[in-house]
Design a protein around this motif. Sequence first.
Motif, PDB file in Angstrom:
ATOM      1  N   LEU A  26       0.839  -1.180   0.000  1.00  0.00           N
ATOM      2  CA  LEU A  26       0.000   0.000   0.000  1.00  0.00           C
ATOM      3  C   LEU A  26       0.882   1.241   0.000  1.00  0.00           C
ATOM      4  O   LEU A  26       1.772   1.383   0.843  1.00  0.00           O
ATOM      5  N   THR A  27       0.644   2.106  -0.976  1.00  0.00           N
ATOM      6  CA  THR A  27       1.355   3.372  -1.093  1.00  0.00           C
ATOM      7  C   THR A  27       0.305   4.472  -1.056  1.00  0.00           C
ATOM      8  O   THR A  27      -0.742   4.346  -1.684  1.00  0.00           O
ATOM      9  N   ALA A  28       0.573   5.537  -0.296  1.00  0.00           N
ATOM     10  CA  ALA A  28      -0.451   6.562  -0.131  1.00  0.00           C
ATOM     11  C   ALA A  28       0.163   7.943  -0.008  1.00  0.00           C
ATOM     12  O   ALA A  28       1.342   8.097   0.279  1.00  0.00           O
ATOM     13  N   THR A  29      -0.692   8.930  -0.234  1.00  0.00           N
ATOM     14  CA  THR A  29      -0.344  10.317   0.046  1.00  0.00           C
ATOM     15  C   THR A  29      -1.561  10.981   0.667  1.00  0.00           C
ATOM     16  O   THR A  29      -2.696  10.673   0.308  1.00  0.00           O
ATOM     17  N   ASP A  30      -1.322  11.844   1.616  1.00  0.00           N
ATOM     18  CA  ASP A  30      -2.424  12.614   2.191  1.00  0.00           C
ATOM     19  C   ASP A  30      -2.351  14.069   1.726  1.00  0.00           C
ATOM     20  O   ASP A  30      -3.010  14.936   2.258  1.00  0.00           O
ATOM     21  N   ASP A  31      -1.526  14.307   0.718  1.00  0.00           N
ATOM     22  CA  ASP A  31      -1.384  15.621   0.096  1.00  0.00           C
ATOM     23  C   ASP A  31      -1.221  15.375  -1.393  1.00  0.00           C
ATOM     24  O   ASP A  31      -0.191  14.859  -1.834  1.00  0.00           O
ATOM     25  N   LEU A  32      -2.227  15.717  -2.177  1.00  0.00           N
ATOM     26  CA  LEU A  32      -2.202  15.386  -3.605  1.00  0.00           C
ATOM     27  C   LEU A  32      -1.073  16.053  -4.368  1.00  0.00           C
ATOM     28  O   LEU A  32      -0.770  15.675  -5.488  1.00  0.00           O
ATOM     29  N   GLU A  33      -0.438  17.043  -3.761  1.00  0.00           N
ATOM     30  CA  GLU A  33       0.711  17.682  -4.395  1.00  0.00           C
ATOM     31  C   GLU A  33       2.032  17.123  -3.870  1.00  0.00           C
ATOM     32  O   GLU A  33       3.090  17.462  -4.374  1.00  0.00           O
ATOM     33  N   GLY A  34       1.966  16.304  -2.856  1.00  0.00           N
ATOM     34  CA  GLY A  34       3.181  15.794  -2.222  1.00  0.00           C
ATOM     35  C   GLY A  34       3.517  14.382  -2.674  1.00  0.00           C
ATOM     36  O   GLY A  34       2.769  13.753  -3.426  1.00  0.00           O
ATOM     37  N   PRO A  35       4.632  13.874  -2.200  1.00  0.00           N
ATOM     38  CA  PRO A  35       5.062  12.539  -2.586  1.00  0.00           C
ATOM     39  C   PRO A  35       4.237  11.457  -1.876  1.00  0.00           C
ATOM     40  O   PRO A  35       3.688  11.684  -0.794  1.00  0.00           O
ATOM     41  N   ALA A  36       4.172  10.317  -2.503  1.00  0.00           N
ATOM     42  CA  ALA A  36       3.535   9.154  -1.883  1.00  0.00           C
ATOM     43  C   ALA A  36       4.571   8.435  -1.030  1.00  0.00           C
ATOM     44  O   ALA A  36       5.768   8.557  -1.248  1.00  0.00           O
ATOM     45  N   ARG A  37       4.093   7.697  -0.055  1.00  0.00           N
ATOM     46  CA  ARG A  37       4.988   6.912   0.791  1.00  0.00           C
ATOM     47  C   ARG A  37       4.392   5.529   0.978  1.00  0.00           C
ATOM     48  O   ARG A  37       3.180   5.351   0.923  1.00  0.00           O
ATOM     49  N   THR A  38       5.237   4.564   1.189  1.00  0.00           N
ATOM     50  CA  THR A  38       4.775   3.197   1.407  1.00  0.00           C
ATOM     51  C   THR A  38       4.219   3.091   2.821  1.00  0.00           C
ATOM     52  O   THR A  38       4.882   3.453   3.790  1.00  0.00           O
ATOM     53  N   LEU A  39       2.991   2.599   2.924  1.00  0.00           N
ATOM     54  CA  LEU A  39       2.373   2.377   4.225  1.00  0.00           C
ATOM     55  C   LEU A  39       2.827   1.057   4.827  1.00  0.00           C
ATOM     56  O   LEU A  39       2.903   0.914   6.033  1.00  0.00           O
ATOM     57  N   GLY A  40       3.078   0.111   3.967  1.00  0.00           N
ATOM     58  CA  GLY A  40       3.525  -1.187   4.446  1.00  0.00           C
ATOM     59  C   GLY A  40       3.218  -2.267   3.443  1.00  0.00           C
ATOM     60  O   GLY A  40       2.588  -2.041   2.414  1.00  0.00           O
ATOM     61  N   VAL A  41       3.674  -3.458   3.761  1.00  0.00           N
ATOM     62  CA  VAL A  41       3.416  -4.641   2.953  1.00  0.00           C
ATOM     63  C   VAL A  41       2.723  -5.645   3.854  1.00  0.00           C
ATOM     64  O   VAL A  41       3.195  -5.929   4.956  1.00  0.00           O
ATOM     65  N   ALA A  42       1.594  -6.157   3.392  1.00  0.00           N
ATOM     66  CA  ALA A  42       0.835  -7.129   4.162  1.00  0.00           C
ATOM     67  C   ALA A  42       0.918  -8.488   3.476  1.00  0.00           C
ATOM     68  O   ALA A  42       1.042  -8.578   2.259  1.00  0.00           O
ATOM     69  N   GLY A  43       0.838  -9.528   4.279  1.00  0.00           N
ATOM     70  CA  GLY A  43       0.903 -10.884   3.751  1.00  0.00           C
ATOM     71  C   GLY A  43      -0.445 -11.545   3.583  1.00  0.00           C
ATOM     72  O   GLY A  43      -0.521 -12.693   3.159  1.00  0.00           O
ATOM     73  N   ASP A  44      -1.509 -10.808   3.912  1.00  0.00           N
ATOM     74  CA  ASP A  44      -2.846 -11.371   3.737  1.00  0.00           C
ATOM     75  C   ASP A  44      -3.874 -10.244   3.663  1.00  0.00           C
ATOM     76  O   ASP A  44      -3.547  -9.075   3.860  1.00  0.00           O
ATOM     77  N   VAL A  45      -5.108 -10.626   3.378  1.00  0.00           N
ATOM     78  CA  VAL A  45      -6.172  -9.638   3.220  1.00  0.00           C
ATOM     79  C   VAL A  45      -6.419  -8.889   4.536  1.00  0.00           C
ATOM     80  O   VAL A  45      -6.595  -7.673   4.538  1.00  0.00           O
ATOM     81  N   ASP A  46      -6.432  -9.595   5.649  1.00  0.00           N
ATOM     82  CA  ASP A  46      -6.674  -8.940   6.941  1.00  0.00           C
ATOM     83  C   ASP A  46      -5.596  -7.906   7.248  1.00  0.00           C
ATOM     84  O   ASP A  46      -5.897  -6.810   7.745  1.00  0.00           O
ATOM     85  N   VAL A  59      -6.256  10.001   7.968  1.00  0.00           N
ATOM     86  CA  VAL A  59      -6.721  11.000   6.994  1.00  0.00           C
ATOM     87  C   VAL A  59      -7.969  11.695   7.529  1.00  0.00           C
ATOM     88  O   VAL A  59      -8.075  12.921   7.471  1.00  0.00           O
ATOM     89  N   ALA A  60      -8.902  10.926   8.083  1.00  0.00           N
ATOM     90  CA  ALA A  60     -10.136  11.509   8.621  1.00  0.00           C
ATOM     91  C   ALA A  60      -9.828  12.432   9.804  1.00  0.00           C
ATOM     92  O   ALA A  60     -10.405  13.520   9.920  1.00  0.00           O
ATOM     93  N   ALA A  61      -8.907  12.015  10.653  1.00  0.00           N
ATOM     94  CA  ALA A  61      -8.550  12.843  11.817  1.00  0.00           C
ATOM     95  C   ALA A  61      -7.911  14.165  11.403  1.00  0.00           C
ATOM     96  O   ALA A  61      -8.074  15.177  12.067  1.00  0.00           O
ATOM     97  N   ALA A  62      -7.178  14.131  10.289  1.00  0.00           N
ATOM     98  CA  ALA A  62      -6.513  15.345   9.811  1.00  0.00           C
ATOM     99  C   ALA A  62      -7.432  16.194   8.947  1.00  0.00           C
ATOM    100  O   ALA A  62      -7.079  17.307   8.556  1.00  0.00           O
ATOM    101  N   GLY A  63      -8.610  15.663   8.593  1.00  0.00           N
ATOM    102  CA  GLY A  63      -9.550  16.413   7.770  1.00  0.00           C
ATOM    103  C   GLY A  63      -9.107  16.594   6.350  1.00  0.00           C
ATOM    104  O   GLY A  63      -9.407  17.597   5.710  1.00  0.00           O
TER     105      GLY A  63
END
Length: 66
Positions: A26-46, A59-63
Amino acid sequence: MSPGVPPGAALMVRVWFDEGELRVRLTATDDLEGPARTLGVAGDVDGACDLVRTWLTAVAAAGRGA
């Protein structure tokens, strides 16, 4: 923020199999103008759901959601 760029966040999910085992990066950004960062790698759906849930909560907490 630049004009024309709405506030928001984005998440990219990459899925592959490693010796028959599911892997999710999972790679994400919380600023559409900023760089993305890796959130992590998971080994299963959970694990992937936990990473997404943690990111969405932040993201919700930061609005920053679109």
